[in-house]
Write an enzyme that holds these catalytic residues in place. Structure first.
Site, PDB file in Angstrom:
ATOM      1  N   ASN A 159      -0.956 -11.499   7.533  1.00 48.01           N
ATOM      2  CA  ASN A 159      -0.006 -12.127   6.949  1.00 48.01           C
ATOM      3  C   ASN A 159       1.121 -12.797   7.385  1.00 48.01           C
ATOM      4  O   ASN A 159       1.514 -13.961   7.050  1.00 48.01           O
ATOM      5  CB  ASN A 159       0.045 -11.529   5.379  1.00 48.01           C
ATOM      6  CG  ASN A 159       1.002 -10.455   5.620  1.00 48.01           C
ATOM      7  OD1 ASN A 159       0.781  -9.652   6.537  1.00 48.01           O
ATOM      8  ND2 ASN A 159       1.756 -10.030   4.667  1.00 48.01           N
TER       9      ASN A 159
ATOM     10  N   GLU B  37       3.798   0.726   7.876  1.00 48.35           N
ATOM     11  CA  GLU B  37       4.370   0.038   7.102  1.00 48.35           C
ATOM     12  C   GLU B  37       3.261  -0.852   6.151  1.00 48.35           C
ATOM     13  O   GLU B  37       2.400  -1.489   6.589  1.00 48.35           O
ATOM     14  CB  GLU B  37       4.889  -1.627   7.655  1.00 48.35           C
ATOM     15  CG  GLU B  37       6.443  -0.720   8.603  1.00 48.35           C
ATOM     16  CD  GLU B  37       7.553  -0.164   7.689  1.00 48.35           C
ATOM     17  OE1 GLU B  37       7.405  -0.759   6.578  1.00 48.35           O
ATOM     18  OE2 GLU B  37       8.056   0.784   8.379  1.00 48.35           O
TER      19      GLU B  37
ATOM     20  N   CYS C 270       3.710  -8.318   1.841  1.00 50.38           N
ATOM     21  CA  CYS C 270       3.778  -7.197   1.289  1.00 50.38           C
ATOM     22  C   CYS C 270       5.177  -6.963   0.348  1.00 50.38           C
ATOM     23  O   CYS C 270       4.831  -6.418  -0.722  1.00 50.38           O
ATOM     24  CB  CYS C 270       3.957  -6.261   2.522  1.00 50.38           C
ATOM     25  SG  CYS C 270       5.551  -6.610   3.645  1.00 50.38           S
TER      26      CYS C 270
ATOM     27  N   GLY D 120       0.075  -2.773   7.819  1.00 49.62           N
ATOM     28  CA  GLY D 120      -1.430  -3.201   7.222  1.00 49.62           C
ATOM     29  C   GLY D 120      -1.461  -2.327   5.909  1.00 49.62           C
ATOM     30  O   GLY D 120      -0.613  -2.056   5.126  1.00 49.62           O
TER      31      GLY D 120
HETATM   32  P1  NAD Z   1      -5.722  -3.936   7.215  1.00 50.81           P
HETATM   33  O1  NAD Z   1      -5.172  -2.343   6.733  1.00 50.81           O
HETATM   34  O2  NAD Z   1      -7.113  -4.282   6.737  1.00 50.81           O
HETATM   35  O3  NAD Z   1      -5.640  -4.298   8.720  1.00 50.81           O
HETATM   36  C1  NAD Z   1      -4.281  -4.174   9.458  1.00 50.81           C
HETATM   37  C2  NAD Z   1      -4.713  -3.860  11.015  1.00 50.81           C
HETATM   38  O4  NAD Z   1      -5.465  -2.899  11.144  1.00 50.81           O
HETATM   39  C3  NAD Z   1      -5.782  -4.979  11.743  1.00 50.81           C
HETATM   40  O5  NAD Z   1      -5.192  -5.227  12.830  1.00 50.81           O
HETATM   41  C4  NAD Z   1      -7.227  -4.265  11.365  1.00 50.81           C
HETATM   42  O6  NAD Z   1      -8.002  -4.679  12.259  1.00 50.81           O
HETATM   43  C5  NAD Z   1      -6.743  -3.039  11.813  1.00 50.81           C
HETATM   44  N1  NAD Z   1      -7.529  -1.693  11.388  1.00 50.81           N
HETATM   45  C6  NAD Z   1      -8.370  -1.631  10.321  1.00 50.81           C
HETATM   46  N2  NAD Z   1      -8.998  -0.721  10.246  1.00 50.81           N
HETATM   47  C7  NAD Z   1      -8.418   0.213  11.180  1.00 50.81           C
HETATM   48  C8  NAD Z   1      -8.589   1.787  11.557  1.00 50.81           C
HETATM   49  N3  NAD Z   1      -9.652   2.463  11.141  1.00 50.81           N
HETATM   50  N4  NAD Z   1      -7.867   1.967  12.626  1.00 50.81           N
HETATM   51  C9  NAD Z   1      -7.133   1.224  13.330  1.00 50.81           C
HETATM   52  N5  NAD Z   1      -6.936  -0.097  13.023  1.00 50.81           N
HETATM   53  C10 NAD Z   1      -7.461  -0.702  12.029  1.00 50.81           C
HETATM   54  O7  NAD Z   1      -4.658  -4.935   6.473  1.00 50.81           O
HETATM   55  P2  NAD Z   1      -4.454  -6.484   6.440  1.00 50.81           P
HETATM   56  O8  NAD Z   1      -5.614  -6.745   5.249  1.00 50.81           O
HETATM   57  O9  NAD Z   1      -4.709  -7.127   7.641  1.00 50.81           O
HETATM   58  O10 NAD Z   1      -3.141  -6.396   5.823  1.00 50.81           O
HETATM   59  C11 NAD Z   1      -2.619  -6.693   4.562  1.00 50.81           C
HETATM   60  C12 NAD Z   1      -1.926  -5.439   4.175  1.00 50.81           C
HETATM   61  O11 NAD Z   1      -0.904  -5.466   5.016  1.00 50.81           O
HETATM   62  C13 NAD Z   1      -1.524  -5.699   2.659  1.00 50.81           C
HETATM   63  O12 NAD Z   1      -1.628  -4.295   2.206  1.00 50.81           O
HETATM   64  C14 NAD Z   1       0.064  -5.851   3.010  1.00 50.81           C
HETATM   65  O13 NAD Z   1       0.949  -5.386   1.819  1.00 50.81           O
HETATM   66  C15 NAD Z   1       0.306  -5.005   4.324  1.00 50.81           C
HETATM   67  N6  NAD Z   1       1.700  -5.416   4.900  1.00 50.81           N
HETATM   68  C16 NAD Z   1       2.697  -4.697   4.941  1.00 50.81           C
HETATM   69  C17 NAD Z   1       3.773  -4.868   5.656  1.00 50.81           C
HETATM   70  C18 NAD Z   1       4.987  -4.021   5.511  1.00 50.81           C
HETATM   71  O14 NAD Z   1       5.824  -4.169   6.220  1.00 50.81           O
HETATM   72  N7  NAD Z   1       5.063  -2.918   4.821  1.00 50.81           N
HETATM   73  C19 NAD Z   1       3.848  -6.103   6.241  1.00 50.81           C
HETATM   74  C20 NAD Z   1       2.720  -7.057   5.920  1.00 50.81           C
HETATM   75  C21 NAD Z   1       1.632  -6.648   5.351  1.00 50.81           C
END
Ligand code: NAD
Length: 517
Positions: A151, A247, A281, A225
């Site tokens: 995002n 995060e 987020c 994520g």
């Molecule tokens: P996601 O958890 O699906 O993926 C995030 C990253 O993790 C991607 O690069 C993905 O390929 C990787 N990943 C997936 N499974 C994994 C595993 N088992 N081991 C290691 N890496 C793995 O999240 P998303 O859908 O890409 O992002 C959206 C989410 O991120 C939302 O929940 C949002 O709130 C959160 N977010 C949080 C912040 C913050 O700073 N708190 C900022 C932005 C987004």
């Protein structure tokens, strides 16, 4: 990315993913997925290159990283094009959310690093002062793995990369497979600035590649994520005994007090729920408005939301305020939340569905009469919905705001800063913002991170942020005057008496306690 489809494997047996853009479903090429061996090789190369990078003075590292700001300023249009194609965010949003904060982060962290990472003398308290001196040195950790979401794919990669590099680490980035090229830009501009290629590397792929990076012998993971992935990564880091920052997602509440400037609150509620198509987020996911001002507030929110220009209203190529969803998966979640809210009696004041504009576009939506029985008030929605619940008073707003497994940030609209502070003290959230929301990540001095399921550890926070990518190594130096105070064998009666006197007189008497503190 609208769709990610598996393609036939390469001749070497690597998986391939085809990418499709969310704006008009246009094809965006493919990525070849790094295998676990590829990831380990990148980490090994990073480990070999890291000592030479760490051996450069911080000032020199900062000079090199600061050149990335020149590169970013020069190449910003290309970065914006990639962001627009992969995520669908309108160029102005790519600027506000990604490019401008990235410029600011580069400028801020490179200026701060030489001061923040210098070894520092810390004064000791009275009891220890006569015998010891303390210096804290900030050593790099080694190789840091950075795993990022789709995002904010550029800024959320660049910010940890820059901090980790300034602290003397090498970094391997695994950007989201949903916006891989946007994440890769962070690595490209740092390399173009002069950071050696093995010191800042990128590996592409999906969750399997991310998991391989966590397992590849890195010294820290910086993860941004979802909660579900964060839990898996946290467990893996726990097993490997390496530090991580997580995060994660949020369900941030906005509280509108009776004394709030309603025009500002209504404009804020719409913008802060909808920018980046709600896929932030820290976006406002729930609004609690006190009864006495709720009619006026809802009416104004509806007017402002109805005027938000989105693709089908503005027409192809025209100015838009709100882009499409970045992924089909996300649109499906939002659709489910909307259907559930409707079925449970919420009122759709504005919008409420696909806008027929092709791609992953959606209508800006306002819901009233929502309750905590609905997914839209309890699960992360991540969509362009203003969901408004009326409350009796601020106490009820606080109780409902805290009725969530998340605790990322919160927002209070009031004319009275003292009231904001009182409410903030009762909110179980990582941060609280007055008459605004979301912006806190863009304030590098602010320690940022969630409570409850929204995360673990902090990013940013001025010098704490940079030091989070180091090991703080205390160097306990002997004072010449302290000779003879150190206990050695053989123990003697005199020593025992002296120690007992210290306890009895030194710590036992209030006046002396103060001298020893
Ligand atoms: P996601 O958890 O699906 O993926 C995030 C990253 O993790 C991607 O690069 C993905 O390929 C990787 N990943 C997936 N499974 C994994 C595993 N088992 N081991 C290691 N890496 C793995 O999240 P998303 O859908 O890409 O992002 C959206 C989410 O991120 C939302 O929940 C949002 O709130 C959160 N977010 C949080 C912040 C913050 O700073 N708190 C900022 C932005 C987004």
């Amino acid at each position: 990315m609208a769709v990610i489809a598996a393609l036939p494997e390469t001749e070497e047996g690597r998986r391939r993913l085809a990418l499709t853009g969310p704006v008009d479903n246009e094809p965006l090429g493919e990525i070849v997925v790094a295998t676990a061996d590829d990831v380990r090789a990148a980490v090994d190369r990073a480990r070999a290159a890291q000592p030479a990078w760490a051996a450069r003075p911080v000032r020199e590292r900062a000079r090199i990283v600061a050149r990335a700001l020149d590169v970013l300023v020069r190449r910003r249009a290309e970065v914006i094009d990639t962001l627009h194609a992969e995520t669908g965010k309108p160029p102005v949003e790519a600027l506000t959310m990604e490019i401008v904060p990235s410029c600011d982060f580069l400028n801020y962290w490179t200026a701060l690093a030489p001061r923040a990472l210098r070894a520092e003398r810390r004064a000791l308290h009275g009891y220890l002062r006569p015998s010891k001196k303390l210096v804290v040195a900030y050593r790099p950790l080694g190789v840091v793995g950075v795993i990022t979401p789709w995002n904010g794919p550029f800024v959320l990669a660049l910010n940890p990369l820059v901090q980790a590099l300034l602290a003397g680490n090498a970094v391997v980035l695994k950007p989201s497979e949903v916006a891989p090229r946007s994440g890769e830009w962070a690595v490209r501009i740092l390399r173009e600035a002069g950071v050696p290629a093995d010191v800042v590397a990128v590996v592409h792929g999906d969750g399997q590649t991310g998991a391989a990076l966590v397992d590849a012998g890195v010294d820290k993971i910086s993860f941004t994520g979802s909660v579900a992935t964060g839990r898996v990564i946290g467990a893996a880091c726990g097993a490997a005994l390496i530090p991580c920052t997580l995060e994660l997602g949020g369900k941030d509440a906005m509280i509108v007090c009776a004394d709030a400037d309603l025009e500002e609150a209504a404009a804020g509620a719409v913008y802060l729920s909808m920018f980046n198509c709600g896929q932030v987020c820290l976006s406002v996911e729930r609004v609690y408005v006190v009864d006495s001002v709720a009619d006026a507030f809802e009416a104004r929110v509806a007017e402002i939301a109805a005027a938000v220009r989105h693709r089908s209203v503005a027409g192809p190529g025209a100015e838009v305020d709100m882009g499409p969803f970045t992924s089909e998966r996300q649109r499906a979640i939002v659709r489910r939340h909307l259907d559930d809210a409707r079925a449970r009696g919420a009122t759709v004041l504005v919008g409420g569905g696909e806008n027929g504009g092709g791609g992953l576009h959606f209508t800006p939506t306002v819901l009233t009469g929502v309750t905590h029985d609905m997914a839209v008030m309890t699960e992360e929605t991540f969509g362009p919905i203003v969901a408004i619940e009326r409350v009796r008073d601020e106490d009820e707003a606080i109780r409902l705001a805290n009725d969530s497994p998340y605790g990322l940030s919160g927002s209070v609209f009031t004319a009275d800063p003292a009231r904001m502070r009182e409410i903030a003290a009762r909110l179980v959230t990582g941060s609280v913002v007055h008459n605004d929301a979301a912006v806190v990540y863009g304030v590098p001095e602010a320690p940022f991170g969630g409570r409850r399921s929204s995360g673990l550890g902090r990013v940013n926070g001025g010098r704490e942020g940079l030091r989070g990518f180091t090991h703080a190594q205390p160097l306990l130096l002997a004072r010449r005057l302290g000779r003879g105070q150190t206990i050695r064998y053989p123990y003697t009666d005199a020593q025992e008496k002296q120690l007992d006197r210290l306890v009895r007189v030194g710590f036992g008497r209030r006046i002396l306690r103060r001298l020893l503190a």
